[in-house]
Design a protein around this motif. Structure first.
Motif, short mmCIF file in Angstrom:
data_model
loop_
_atom_site.label_atom_id
_atom_site.label_comp_id
_atom_site.label_asym_id
_atom_site.label_seq_id
_atom_site.Cartn_x
_atom_site.Cartn_y
_atom_site.Cartn_z
N ASN A 212 0.83 -1.20 0.00
CA ASN A 212 0.00 0.00 0.00
C ASN A 212 0.87 1.25 0.00
N ILE A 213 0.21 2.39 -0.24
CA ILE A 213 0.86 3.71 -0.14
C ILE A 213 0.20 4.47 1.00
N GLU A 214 1.02 5.00 1.90
CA GLU A 214 0.53 5.85 2.99
C GLU A 214 1.27 7.19 2.95
N MET A 215 0.69 8.15 3.65
CA MET A 215 1.33 9.45 3.79
C MET A 215 1.31 9.87 5.26
N ARG A 216 2.41 10.43 5.70
CA ARG A 216 2.49 10.99 7.04
C ARG A 216 2.73 12.49 6.92
N ILE A 217 1.93 13.27 7.62
CA ILE A 217 2.12 14.71 7.70
C ILE A 217 2.90 14.98 8.97
N LEU A 218 4.03 15.65 8.84
CA LEU A 218 4.96 15.81 9.95
C LEU A 218 5.16 17.28 10.31
N ASP A 219 5.50 17.50 11.55
CA ASP A 219 5.91 18.84 11.99
C ASP A 219 7.23 19.20 11.31
N ASN A 220 7.26 20.39 10.73
CA ASN A 220 8.43 20.83 9.97
C ASN A 220 9.71 20.83 10.79
N SER A 221 9.62 21.16 12.04
CA SER A 221 10.81 21.32 12.88
C SER A 221 11.19 20.04 13.62
N SER A 222 10.23 19.46 14.34
CA SER A 222 10.53 18.29 15.18
C SER A 222 10.45 16.97 14.41
N LEU A 223 9.81 16.97 13.24
CA LEU A 223 9.53 15.76 12.45
C LEU A 223 8.56 14.82 13.18
N ASP A 224 7.84 15.33 14.17
CA ASP A 224 6.84 14.53 14.87
C ASP A 224 5.61 14.35 13.98
N LEU A 225 4.91 13.22 14.18
CA LEU A 225 3.73 12.91 13.38
C LEU A 225 2.55 13.79 13.76
#
Length: 441
Positions: A212-225
């Motif tokens: 499958n294909i998934e996408m994660r949107i992350l915080d620009n600075s911390s890279l947290d989900l």
């Protein structure tokens, strides 16, 4: 010395995109050149980097560098400074800057990522990145706003792939951070930064026999989900393996996020359905306001019926967005390998156009394309020949070619792209088809 020699010219300007010339690298008779990667800084300077395999018995590689000078490609030393065991080079330029180059280095069984930054036309001493445990493979770079750069790669540990990333900001690199869970198998990362200050990561993930294909949107600075978004689950084959692989993503002028990937939905031959060499269609969807949608004029399967692989987004100097694929033929009388392209126009994506057909299949590597300042774009590609050594043995020779094309006119007009909901799940063992992000058991 390596020299690119002209092979052919075609000045037929009756089609939107026309082949101008093709060049082949000569002068390295015993070496093998692979994985060409083109970069430009948008200020009239362009480079190409490739993996050069040195002749037997050295068992070593270099990261070769070429620069476009007065319209001609010239050898410009090596990015790796010294030979070693290397794989998977790639590069980028921050707007107006000099190249950043990364590759895999293998030493004493350890795989890490090496990175060099060019300064005043010369590569600096490389620095290395790796996860605490495992092997770092398949590095990728992406540039963001205000000079920010992200480096991401797959890490292989205990029979699983995970994705790591780190960021360069204000001249300093952050520590590597794992972006996907340890209990999941995730690979083929692609990154893009939105104007909302968020980072968007797409990747492939296994789901039983399916991918499958998934996408994660992350915080620009911390890279947290911040949020996880399903993009493609299952596929067009019922009671068969569905493969969604090789995702790519990019933002257009209007800050719409476009996502593309390969799927094996149109399998013509049974033996090609569950492998990575035959019968592929490439999608085209967008993510807007939290929903996966598709353009109304073309539907989800923009690249369909011609065995397209490795969708790749490229922007010209005016910010117009293109999608290129490596196309393998339709197995119905035309099995030549090609490159195809579609342009995002004011009313949607154009019909894919074949820009180059090859008699040889070569390597199914990602299309490497740059637009220069002369209404022209360059495509780098690899071919392979079978030859015989002095001892009479059959050997494979690989060589880098470059083709230049006239660029189509940038589409001018008000944006009229219309969208409809896109199916996210289909023919999945635990789900039924649904629209716009819902997941039902």
């Amino acid at each position: 010395t390596g020299v690119f020699r002209s092979l052919a010219a075609n000045t037929n300007n009756t089609i939107p995109i026309s082949l101008l010339d093709t060049f082949s690298l000569n002068g390295f008779d015993d070496e093998q050149e692979e994985y060409p990667r083109l970069v430009t800084n948008g200020k009239g300077e362009s480079w190409m980097f490739s993996l050069r395999r040195l002749p037997y018995p050295k068992n070593q590689e270099e990261i070769a560098c070429y620069k476009l000078v007065n319209g001609k490609w010239q050898e410009a030393g090596t990015a790796s400074l010294k030979a070693g065991q290397y794989e998977n080079p790639t590069a980028l330029c921050v707007q107006g800057g000099e190249p950043i180059v990364v590759w895999n280095s293998i030493k004493n069984g350890k795989w890490d990522v090496q990175l060099t930054q060019y300064k005043n036309g010369k590569p600096s001493k490389s620095i290395s990145f790796a996860a605490p445990k495992g092997r770092a493979v398949n590095p990728k770079l992406v540039a963001g706003e205000n000079g920010k750069v992200w480096l991401t790669w797959e890490n292989y540990f205990e029979r699983k792939f995970s994705i790591y990333a780190c960021k360069k900001e204000k001249g300093k690199w952050s520590e590597p951070k794992q972006l996907t869970p340890e209990n999941e198998v995730c690979f083929d990362p692609a990154l893009a930064e939105g104007k909302d200050g968020k980072l968007y990561l797409t990747y492939g993930t296994t789901d039983g026999f399916h991918q499958n294909i998934e996408m994660r949107i992350l915080d620009n600075s911390s890279l947290d989900l911040i949020k996880k978004v399903p993009v493609a689950i299952g596929g067009g084959l019922e009671n068969r393996v569905n493969l969604n692989t090789k995702p790519a993503l990019a933002f257009d002028k209007n800050n719409r996020l476009w996502i593309s990937w390969e799927n094996n939905r149109n399998t013509h031959r049974l033996d090609d359905g569950d492998n990575y060499s035959g019968d592929r269609s490439c999608s085209m969807v967008s993510y807007i306001d939290g929903k996966i949608i598709e353009p109304k004029n073309t539907g989800r399967w923009l690249f369909d019926g011609k065995n397209d692989h490795l969708p790749t987004f490229v922007k010209d100097n005016k910010g117009s967005l293109y999608a290129f694929t490596r196309c393998g033929g339709d197995f119905e009388g035309d099995s030549t390998w090609k490159f195809r392209v579609s342009q995002l126009q004011s009313n949607g994506w154009s019909n894919p156009e074949t820009i180059l057909s090859l008699d040889q299949r070569g390597q199914t590597s990602i299309p490497s394309v740059i637009f220069d300042d002369e209404n022209k774009f360059w495509l780098a590609w690899r071919i392979e020949n079978l030859a015989r050594s002095e001892e009479g043995n059959r050997i494979k020779e690989t060589k880098v070619n470059l083709s230049s094309f006239s660029a189509p006119a940038t589409q001018i007009g008000s944006d009229k792209v219309q969208f409809v909901p896109s199916v996210i799940e289909e023919h999945h063992p635990r789900t039924i088809a649904t629209h716009c992000g819902g997941r039902h058991r």
